[in-house]
Motif scaffolding. Structure first.
Motif, PDB file in Angstrom:
ATOM      1  N   LYS A   1      -1.528  -0.815  -3.938  1.00  0.00           N
ATOM      2  CA  LYS A   1      -0.741  -0.449  -5.117  1.00  0.00           C
ATOM      3  C   LYS A   1      -0.101  -1.639  -5.810  1.00  0.00           C
ATOM      4  CE  LYS A   1       0.122   3.068  -6.491  1.00  0.00           C
ATOM      5  NZ  LYS A   1      -0.533   3.950  -7.481  1.00  0.00           N
TER       6      LYS A   1
ATOM      7  N   SER B   1     -13.117  -7.936 -12.330  1.00  0.00           N
ATOM      8  CA  SER B   1     -14.149  -6.905 -12.254  1.00  0.00           C
ATOM      9  C   SER B   1     -15.181  -7.077 -13.368  1.00  0.00           C
ATOM     10  CB  SER B   1     -13.525  -5.511 -12.344  1.00  0.00           C
ATOM     11  OG  SER B   1     -12.835  -5.353 -13.575  1.00  0.00           O
TER      12      SER B   1
ATOM     13  N   LYS C   1      -3.668   2.911   0.527  1.00  0.00           N
ATOM     14  CA  LYS C   1      -4.344   2.476  -0.697  1.00  0.00           C
ATOM     15  C   LYS C   1      -3.543   1.370  -1.385  1.00  0.00           C
ATOM     16  CE  LYS C   1      -6.459   6.987  -1.486  1.00  0.00           C
ATOM     17  NZ  LYS C   1      -6.582   8.158  -2.413  1.00  0.00           N
TER      18      LYS C   1
ATOM     19  N   ASN D   1      -6.112  -3.669  -7.230  1.00  0.00           N
ATOM     20  CA  ASN D   1      -7.364  -2.949  -7.003  1.00  0.00           C
ATOM     21  C   ASN D   1      -8.600  -3.836  -7.115  1.00  0.00           C
ATOM     22  OD1 ASN D   1      -6.223  -0.400  -6.461  1.00  0.00           O
ATOM     23  ND2 ASN D   1      -5.959  -0.008  -8.643  1.00  0.00           N
ATOM     24  N   ASP D   2      -8.644  -4.688  -8.139  1.00  0.00           N
ATOM     25  CA  ASP D   2      -9.809  -5.565  -8.297  1.00  0.00           C
ATOM     26  C   ASP D   2      -9.901  -6.559  -7.147  1.00  0.00           C
ATOM     27  OD1 ASP D   2     -10.615  -4.318 -10.602  1.00  0.00           O
ATOM     28  OD2 ASP D   2      -9.710  -5.784 -11.962  1.00  0.00           O
TER      29      ASP D   2
ATOM     30  N   ASN E   1      -1.563  -5.416 -10.301  1.00  0.00           N
ATOM     31  CA  ASN E   1      -2.537  -4.419  -9.849  1.00  0.00           C
ATOM     32  C   ASN E   1      -3.525  -5.057  -8.868  1.00  0.00           C
ATOM     33  OD1 ASN E   1      -4.567  -2.516  -9.556  1.00  0.00           O
ATOM     34  ND2 ASN E   1      -4.621  -1.968 -11.723  1.00  0.00           N
TER      35      ASN E   1
ATOM     36  N   SER F   1      -8.779  -6.116  -4.066  1.00  0.00           N
ATOM     37  CA  SER F   1      -9.205  -5.386  -2.869  1.00  0.00           C
ATOM     38  C   SER F   1     -10.707  -5.149  -2.875  1.00  0.00           C
ATOM     39  CB  SER F   1      -8.452  -4.050  -2.771  1.00  0.00           C
ATOM     40  OG  SER F   1      -7.080  -4.267  -2.552  1.00  0.00           O
ATOM     41  N   GLN F   2     -11.237  -4.809  -4.044  1.00  0.00           N
ATOM     42  CA  GLN F   2     -12.683  -4.624  -4.154  1.00  0.00           C
ATOM     43  C   GLN F   2     -13.413  -5.943  -3.932  1.00  0.00           C
ATOM     44  OE1 GLN F   2     -14.410  -1.632  -4.516  1.00  0.00           O
ATOM     45  NE2 GLN F   2     -16.087  -3.019  -3.976  1.00  0.00           N
TER      46      GLN F   2
ATOM     47  N   THR G   1       0.819  -1.210   0.000  1.00  0.00           N
ATOM     48  CA  THR G   1       0.000   0.000   0.000  1.00  0.00           C
ATOM     49  C   THR G   1       0.855   1.263   0.000  1.00  0.00           C
ATOM     50  OG1 THR G   1      -0.117   0.186   2.423  1.00  0.00           O
ATOM     51  CG2 THR G   1      -1.754  -1.243   1.348  1.00  0.00           C
TER      52      THR G   1
END
Length: 264
Positions: A109, A181, A107, A131-132, A129, A134-135, A103
């Protein structure tokens, strides 16, 4: 003077909060894994700082602020169990590899994976990546609470190729979602499972059985267990760059590094 004191106090509070969150997120991680990950972050920062944009960082300064976040032990498929398996958890096993979220300012990374190789714990790979994923963890928590009637379910992270499945048992049934996603065009690599819906695992289990059966009929095709990433040697490390997506492979957005021992 008062303003300077308040700014300094704010920095202390932020640092303490970040430290407590990081500690809580890794409470379940063996100490030897945490120590190897902390040591590996030095290598991570040095490599990423040399080419920040390749790893999704805006600058060298941002890369140098990277910290370890939440960690999960990865579960991998056991090929010989797939044919007669009745659940995803029955055809897989803990790998001993722990995947940390890296992070910056809290956030996500990047990823960093630690495991035992050559008799010692070390960083095995990093990059990608998160992000997906984490979501997906947030979606799993919300959807599993709804389906279980309020009981918290901790998912098992089953990694197949580049797809991470979040798997959990709810009311004696196995459910999952993936880290793909919705609308990304990659759900075909997970048999249509994305990170927006919690679904029963049977269709995915049947899908993996079919992939395994078909792969055995085609000489040289081994879609289960491969990383789908292209190797480029650099001393003791291999740079893994996203290759053309294959069966079960969703493709990576950023560069990867993966440790490989020197040939003896």
């Amino acid at each position: 003077m008062k303003k300077t004191y308040l700014s300094f106090l704010t920095l202390i509070i932020v640092f303490c909060l970040a430290s407590s969150v990081s500690a809580a997120a890794t409470d379940n991680v063996p100490q030897e894994i945490k120590s190897a990950a902390e040591k590996g972050m030095e290598f991570f920062r040095s490599k990423v700082s040399s080419s920040p944009s390749d790893y999704g960082f805006a600058s060298q300064e941002e890369a140098n602020r990277a910290q370890l976040g939440e960690a999960n032990e990865l579960q991998y498929l056991v090929p010989e169990k797939i044919k007669n398996g009745n659940s995803l958890l029955s055809i897989s096993k803990p790998s001993g590899h722990w995947e940390f979220i890296v992070t910056v300012d809290g956030k996500p990374k990047s990823f960093l994976v630690v495991g035992k190789e050559d008799g010692e714990y070390k960083v095995l790979e990093f990059g990608g990546n998160p992000n997906d994923f984490s979501q997906s963890t947030k979606n799993f928590e919300k959807l599993s609470l709804e389906k279980s009637g309020g009981s918290k379910v901790k998912p098992t992270i089953l990694k197949v190729g580049n797809v991470r499945y979040l798997v959990g048992e709810i009311n004696n049934r196995e459910y999952l979602l993936s880290d793909i996603s919705e609308g990304s065009g990659k759900a075909k690599f997970s048999n249509g499972v994305d990170n927006t819906k919690l679904v029963e695992s049977k269709a995915t289990l049947d899908f993996l059985k079919a992939v395994k059966e078909n792969s055995e009929k085609i000489e040289g095709e081994k879609p289960i267990g491969g990383s789908g990433l292209e190797k480029v040697n650099e001393n003791n490390y291999n740079v893994y760059l996203a290759a053309i997506p294959g069966l079960l492979i969703a493709g990576a957005a950023y560069a990867f590094y993966r440790y490989r021992p020197k040939a003896k």
